[in-house]
Design an enzyme around this catalytic site. Structure first.
Site, PDB file in Angstrom:
ATOM      1  N   MET A   1       0.817  -1.214   0.000  1.00 27.17           N
ATOM      2  CA  MET A   1       0.000   0.000   0.000  1.00 27.17           C
ATOM      3  C   MET A   1       0.852   1.267   0.000  1.00 27.17           C
ATOM      4  SD  MET A   1      -3.045  -1.058  -0.238  1.00 27.17           S
ATOM      5  CE  MET A   1      -4.122   0.316   0.111  1.00 27.17           C
TER       6      MET A   1
ATOM      7  N   ASP B   1      10.934   3.117   5.290  1.00 25.12           N
ATOM      8  CA  ASP B   1      10.717   1.722   5.717  1.00 25.12           C
ATOM      9  C   ASP B   1      11.807   1.345   6.718  1.00 25.12           C
ATOM     10  OD1 ASP B   1      10.122  -1.235   5.696  1.00 25.12           O
ATOM     11  OD2 ASP B   1       8.756  -0.604   4.094  1.00 25.12           O
TER      12      ASP B   1
ATOM     13  N   VAL C   1       2.311   0.729   7.668  1.00 27.78           N
ATOM     14  CA  VAL C   1       3.170  -0.395   8.081  1.00 27.78           C
ATOM     15  C   VAL C   1       2.280  -1.598   8.370  1.00 27.78           C
ATOM     16  CG1 VAL C   1       4.991   1.123   8.958  1.00 27.78           C
ATOM     17  CG2 VAL C   1       3.210   0.322  10.524  1.00 27.78           C
TER      18      VAL C   1
ATOM     19  N   GLU D   1      -0.186  -4.432   9.718  1.00 26.27           N
ATOM     20  CA  GLU D   1      -1.439  -4.280  10.452  1.00 26.27           C
ATOM     21  C   GLU D   1      -1.268  -4.875  11.851  1.00 26.27           C
ATOM     22  OE1 GLU D   1      -3.686  -2.420   9.732  1.00 26.27           O
ATOM     23  OE2 GLU D   1      -5.715  -3.148  10.048  1.00 26.27           O
TER      24      GLU D   1
ATOM     25  N   LYS E   1       2.570  -0.277  14.790  1.00 30.30           N
ATOM     26  CA  LYS E   1       2.035   1.052  14.475  1.00 30.30           C
ATOM     27  C   LYS E   1       2.362   2.035  15.599  1.00 30.30           C
ATOM     28  CE  LYS E   1      -1.706  -0.343  11.294  1.00 30.30           C
ATOM     29  NZ  LYS E   1      -1.112  -0.034  10.009  1.00 30.30           N
TER      30      LYS E   1
ATOM     31  N   SER F   1      -6.751  -0.999   7.977  1.00 29.19           N
ATOM     32  CA  SER F   1      -8.054  -1.420   7.456  1.00 29.19           C
ATOM     33  C   SER F   1      -8.954  -1.948   8.561  1.00 29.19           C
ATOM     34  CB  SER F   1      -7.922  -2.445   6.340  1.00 29.19           C
ATOM     35  OG  SER F   1      -6.688  -3.069   6.331  1.00 29.19           O
TER      36      SER F   1
ATOM     37  N   HIS G   1      -8.099   5.783   4.509  1.00 27.37           N
ATOM     38  CA  HIS G   1      -8.144   4.382   4.087  1.00 27.37           C
ATOM     39  C   HIS G   1      -8.204   4.258   2.571  1.00 27.37           C
ATOM     40  CE1 HIS G   1     -10.394   0.305   4.080  1.00 27.37           C
ATOM     41  NE2 HIS G   1      -9.105   0.105   4.188  1.00 27.37           N
TER      42      HIS G   1
ATOM     43  N   ASN H   1     -15.648  -1.842   3.676  1.00 26.29           N
ATOM     44  CA  ASN H   1     -15.374  -3.253   3.925  1.00 26.29           C
ATOM     45  C   ASN H   1     -16.547  -3.977   4.567  1.00 26.29           C
ATOM     46  OD1 ASN H   1     -12.982  -3.092   2.675  1.00 26.29           O
ATOM     47  ND2 ASN H   1     -11.721  -3.025   4.522  1.00 26.29           N
TER      48      ASN H   1
HETATM   49  P1  NAD Z   1       2.818  -4.792   3.530  1.00 27.26           P
HETATM   50  O1  NAD Z   1       3.217  -5.897   4.414  1.00 27.26           O
HETATM   51  O2  NAD Z   1       2.878  -4.987   2.062  1.00 27.26           O
HETATM   52  O3  NAD Z   1       3.707  -3.503   3.839  1.00 27.26           O
HETATM   53  C1  NAD Z   1       4.049  -3.087   5.125  1.00 27.26           C
HETATM   54  C2  NAD Z   1       5.395  -2.380   5.044  1.00 27.26           C
HETATM   55  O4  NAD Z   1       5.649  -1.798   6.305  1.00 27.26           O
HETATM   56  C3  NAD Z   1       6.547  -3.323   4.740  1.00 27.26           C
HETATM   57  O5  NAD Z   1       7.307  -2.808   3.668  1.00 27.26           O
HETATM   58  C4  NAD Z   1       7.357  -3.326   6.024  1.00 27.26           C
HETATM   59  O6  NAD Z   1       8.742  -3.479   5.815  1.00 27.26           O
HETATM   60  C5  NAD Z   1       7.026  -1.970   6.587  1.00 27.26           C
HETATM   61  N1  NAD Z   1       7.236  -1.908   8.025  1.00 27.26           N
HETATM   62  C6  NAD Z   1       6.881  -2.803   8.944  1.00 27.26           C
HETATM   63  N2  NAD Z   1       7.282  -2.398  10.163  1.00 27.26           N
HETATM   64  C7  NAD Z   1       7.896  -1.214  10.006  1.00 27.26           C
HETATM   65  C8  NAD Z   1       8.523  -0.297  10.883  1.00 27.26           C
HETATM   66  N3  NAD Z   1       8.593  -0.542  12.188  1.00 27.26           N
HETATM   67  N4  NAD Z   1       9.030   0.823  10.363  1.00 27.26           N
HETATM   68  C9  NAD Z   1       8.955   1.083   9.049  1.00 27.26           C
HETATM   69  N5  NAD Z   1       8.387   0.243   8.169  1.00 27.26           N
HETATM   70  C10 NAD Z   1       7.858  -0.888   8.638  1.00 27.26           C
HETATM   71  O7  NAD Z   1       1.340  -4.380   4.002  1.00 27.26           O
HETATM   72  P2  NAD Z   1       0.218  -3.594   3.192  1.00 27.26           P
HETATM   73  O8  NAD Z   1      -0.680  -4.549   2.539  1.00 27.26           O
HETATM   74  O9  NAD Z   1       0.871  -2.512   2.402  1.00 27.26           O
HETATM   75  O10 NAD Z   1      -0.601  -2.943   4.391  1.00 27.26           O
HETATM   76  C11 NAD Z   1      -0.152  -1.809   5.075  1.00 27.26           C
HETATM   77  C12 NAD Z   1      -1.289  -1.188   5.842  1.00 27.26           C
HETATM   78  O11 NAD Z   1      -2.320  -0.822   4.934  1.00 27.26           O
HETATM   79  C13 NAD Z   1      -1.942  -2.102   6.855  1.00 27.26           C
HETATM   80  O12 NAD Z   1      -2.328  -1.343   7.955  1.00 27.26           O
HETATM   81  C14 NAD Z   1      -3.156  -2.627   6.115  1.00 27.26           C
HETATM   82  O13 NAD Z   1      -4.197  -2.996   6.994  1.00 27.26           O
HETATM   83  C15 NAD Z   1      -3.550  -1.424   5.330  1.00 27.26           C
HETATM   84  N6  NAD Z   1      -4.375  -1.664   4.119  1.00 27.26           N
HETATM   85  C16 NAD Z   1      -4.074  -2.714   3.302  1.00 27.26           C
HETATM   86  C17 NAD Z   1      -4.838  -2.919   2.177  1.00 27.26           C
HETATM   87  C18 NAD Z   1      -4.532  -4.038   1.226  1.00 27.26           C
HETATM   88  O14 NAD Z   1      -5.312  -4.295   0.321  1.00 27.26           O
HETATM   89  N7  NAD Z   1      -3.402  -4.692   1.369  1.00 27.26           N
HETATM   90  C19 NAD Z   1      -5.898  -2.050   1.875  1.00 27.26           C
HETATM   91  C20 NAD Z   1      -6.156  -0.961   2.729  1.00 27.26           C
HETATM   92  C21 NAD Z   1      -5.374  -0.792   3.851  1.00 27.26           C
END
Ligand code: NAD
Length: 739
Positions: A337, A356, A413, A415, A420, A442, A463, A513
């Site tokens: 995302m 990151d 980051v 979920e 967070k 989410s 979101h 959702n």
């Molecule tokens: P993802 O796992 O692809 O990406 C998360 C990123 O965060 C990774 O690159 C990871 O290295 C980084 N990260 C983790 N801990 C960290 C830290 N302490 N400091 C810095 N970076 C850190 O996950 P995603 O699918 O991109 O989801 C991210 C957020 O977006 C979540 O909260 C998820 O609920 C939300 N979201 C996801 C979707 C979806 O369809 N995947 C849709 C809407 C919202």
């Protein structure tokens, strides 16, 4: 004579230059006043012996957006009132009113003097139809010039000659594609199709248009010449016989008969090409008046034009907060995302710091932007210099110090509440005091995440949906302590990246959702009942959903559905999840390793391209299959729309969404809720609350509690209310109404 919306200057060659430039609008549109003034101009230049010909252009960056649809909405409102008294008279008035534009353009075409349209920028709908009625058309050679007849997208069709002139200028297939898709044409494409005559350098546009007149441009349209033949051949010809049967079938395949305007386009073209031009225009006018009276047109104009535009302009933005111009935005987490969010932000010209855990992960996130923009360059949709600019705006980093100077942060980051919490604290230490912090979570309530912040009034949810670059909706989630400055800033940001914001109160699943999960759950239940999977997917598409519920679950991942179910059981207990559905998902994931599209195995099998995905044959063996002939497909269709609409109604009852425009527009943009209905609440309004509740009760008896109508709906049914009356979006003082 002086006009409010036009200037007219005649040069020494006797060519009148009409410049359209509405003083009180950012874009020219056809209003009653504009049409009256244009009518007077046509009369004047026709009568003036000194005028040899006319060039019409725009004084703005764009040419025109076409007809003012709020005018059409008013006209329809009046029609409804009048029809209650005398329907026949009201229909006649509607027919006469919609014919005004057609007559005006025909008057230009038959004025006896040449008219040339000099198209300097975006030229849509009625404005392109006017141009088609001019004897010559020149477009500027610029990316800013887009031409289209997009009416079908809001439930109507080009009713000012478009359905007649286009198929008389280009081949029938090209004409049908253009009219039924509403797609944009570049100057090159329009010229290749024969819809415009010339392309000129932007600073030579008017000169080129005048040169056409000086060069002896004939003041007669091709179809007014003796012996005219349409370029694509006649209807009763070999070409016609080859085209029409598949054209009708393709339209049916694409629309399932849900869009009366699209069918009307085919009828107009077919019937129109059989008769002389003036009769053809009259046929078009009759179909147009008929289409305007459909529920689909009223609902689509309201949601997909009026409400969408209002939300895009920031209708829900709190008053009195100065607008933010973003100097720098921080994105925390460069994963799936975060990488997408960085891309759309940079695309809007805003510098982004993409952070990151380590620089490799941050670089990987930036590479996503490189891939997307490189692909766009390859396809000719972006220029190489745009790619360079976009990539230069993204700074990958692992250093929180780089967040200094950011006005807005989006956290994406893992979920996980603890992760967070950590990044929120570290980021806040580096941020200016005025920065707003937004989480893209989410599932985790914003109010609980805001506890990690030293300034919860500046903490908010933003979101996004995946894929971020394609999905046009963003839900803005309010925590208990979120202040109005944060709301305004989040709306400003979403507007800056050219997406549509809806404002939603904090709850599990927010708005979108909650509805999507209902859609998927209903499909799981159907599978368990033994409805064959292909029938489930087809019924959903026939109901108007763009993606079947099983395909959608594959896209978002079946193991994610499993995770959500497990989390819900942990938080709310076993009863909160249907145990049969839980068992189905567990079987798919744990027993068969079917995770969704991501591992090529979900409800569908995903063979290597170019082979298409196919429903997994093993689905048949999971439950005893019903005989398809015994299943009522209409009921399946109704179940999908009803179950989602009921959830939308519950969300309104709980005050999670407060404005019906947001529920409707949100449902269409986020998960494609049958657009012809105008959205999840308009679907109920269109049926009427009383009838809808009756249907829901019948379904509840057969299929369960998911169909229980909320009290709100029962009350609305008793009072005969609609959502737009009960939650009148224009009654609130801080909401800007349509002009
Ligand atoms: P993802 O796992 O692809 O990406 C998360 C990123 O965060 C990774 O690159 C990871 O290295 C980084 N990260 C983790 N801990 C960290 C830290 N302490 N400091 C810095 N970076 C850190 O996950 P995603 O699918 O991109 O989801 C991210 C957020 O977006 C979540 O909260 C998820 O609920 C939300 N979201 C996801 C979707 C979806 O369809 N995947 C849709 C809407 C919202």
């Amino acid at each position: 004579m002086a006009y409010k919306n036009f200037t007219v200057e005649t040069d020494s060659d006797g060519i009148a230059l009409v410049t359209w430039d509405m003083p009180d609008r950012s874009m020219n549109v056809f209003t009653e006043e504009v049409m009256e003034e244009l009518n007077a101009i046509v009369d004047t230049v026709t009568a003036d012996a000194a005028v040899k010909g006319t060039v019409i252009t725009s004084g703005k960056e764009t040419y025109s957006g076409g007809a003012d649809l709020t005018m059409l909405k008013r006209m329809l409102g009046q029609f409804e009132k009048d029809a209650k008294k005398d329907r026949q008279k009201a229909v006649q008035t509607l027919f006469d009113n919609v014919g005004y534009m057609n007559k005006l353009f025909r008057k230009i075409e038959t004025s006896g003097k040449p008219w040339v349209s000099a198209i300097n920028g975006t030229c849509m709908g009625g404005a392109f139809e006017m141009s088609l009625a001019c004897h010559g058309r020149v477009a500027a050679d610029s990316d800013k010039v887009k031409m289209a007849l997009p009416e079908v997208k809001v439930g109507i069709f080009p009713g000012a000659g478009g359905t007649q002139r286009v198929p008389r200028l280009t081949d029938m297939q090209g004409a049908l594609e253009m009219l039924t898709s509403g797609k944009n044409l570049t100057p090159q494409k329009a010229k290749q199709m024969g819809l415009i005559h010339e392309i000129a350098a932007p600073d030579q546009l008017v000169a080129a248009a005048k040169a056409m007149i000086k060069g002896g441009l004939k003041a007669v349209a091709p179809w007014d010449e003796k012996g005219f033949k349409a370029p694509g051949g006649a209807i009763y010809s070999a070409a016609g016989a080859n085209l029409w049967p598949p054209a009708i079938a393709i339209l049916r395949r694409e629309t399932y008969g849900n869009y009366p305007a699209a069918s009307a386009i085919l009828k107009c073209v077919y019937e129109g090409l059989l008769v002389p031009f003036d009769t053809a225009l009259r046929i078009e006018q009759r179909y147009f008046a008929e289409i305007l009276q459909t529920k689909e047109a009223a609902m689509m104009i309201r949601s997909l034009f009026v409400s969408l535009q209002e939300l895009n302009k920031g209708a829900r933005r709190p008053a009195g907060v100065p607008e933010t111009t973003f100097a720098k935005v921080g994105v925390l987490g460069a994963g799936f995302m975060g990488a997408g969010i960085a891309y759309v932000t940079a695309k809007a010209g805003i510098p982004v710091v993409l952070l990151d855990r380590d620089i490799e992960a941050a670089n990987k996130g930036k590479a996503h932007s490189d891939n997307l923009i490189s692909e766009a360059v390859k396809k000719g949709r972006a220029k190489p210099e745009e790619k360079d600019k976009l990539l230069s705006l993204i700074t990958p980093t692992a250093d929180y110090g780089d967040l200094d100077g950011c006005d807005f942060i989006i956290e994406a980051v893992f979920e996980d509440s603890e992760v967070k919490k950590g990044v929120t604290e570290k980021a806040e230490a580096a941020l200016p005091k005025t920065a707003t912090f937004a989480s893209n979570t989410s599932t985790i309530p914003i109010t609980s995440l805001a506890k990690n912040s030293k300034r919860p009034d500046q903490f908010i949810g933003v979101h996004f949906f995946s894929p971020v670059d394609k999905m046009m909706l963003v839900e803005i989630i309010l925590g208990k302590k979120t202040g109005k400055e944060a709301v305004a800033k989040a709306i400003d940001y979403v507007r800056a990246i050219k997406k549509t914001p809806i404002v939603v109160n904090d709850t599990r699943g927010f708005y979108v959702n909650r509805c999507v999960l209902r859609y998927m759950a209903e499909a799981f239940q159907m599978l368990i009942e033994g409805v064959p999977a292909p029938m489930i997917e087809t019924a959903a598409k026939m109901a108007g959903m763009p993606v079947g519920p099983l395909a959608l679950t594959d896209e978002t991942a079946i193991d994610l559905a499993q995770k959500i179910m497990k989390q819900t059981i942990r938080d709310l207990g076993e009863k909160a999840v249907d145990q049969d559905q839980f068992a189905l998902i567990n079987t798919l994931v744990d027993k068969h390793g079917r995770f969704g599209r991501k591992n090529g195995k979900g409800f569908y099998d995903y063979p290597p391209k170019p082979a298409k995905k196919k429903l997994w044959p093993g689905l048949k063996d999971l439950y005893p299959q019903k005989d398809a002939d015994t299943i009522d497909i209409e009921e399946l269709k109704q179940r999908f729309l009803t179950v989602i609409a009921l959830e939308a109604a519950r969300v309104m009852e709980e005050g999670i969404v407060t404005d019906p425009r947001e529920a409707d527009v949100g449902s269409i943009l986020a998960f494609g809720f049958a657009p012809f209905t105008g959205g999840a609440l308009s679907y109920i309004d269109g049926i009427g609350a009383a009838e809808f509740v009756k249907r829901a009760k019948a379904l509840q008896r057969k299929y369960g509690a998911q169909y229980k109508a909320p009290k709100l709906l029962v009350e609305m049914a008793e009072k005969g209310e609609t959502f737009y009356v009960r939650f009148d979006p224009y009654a609130k003082s801080d909401v800007k109404a349509a002009a």
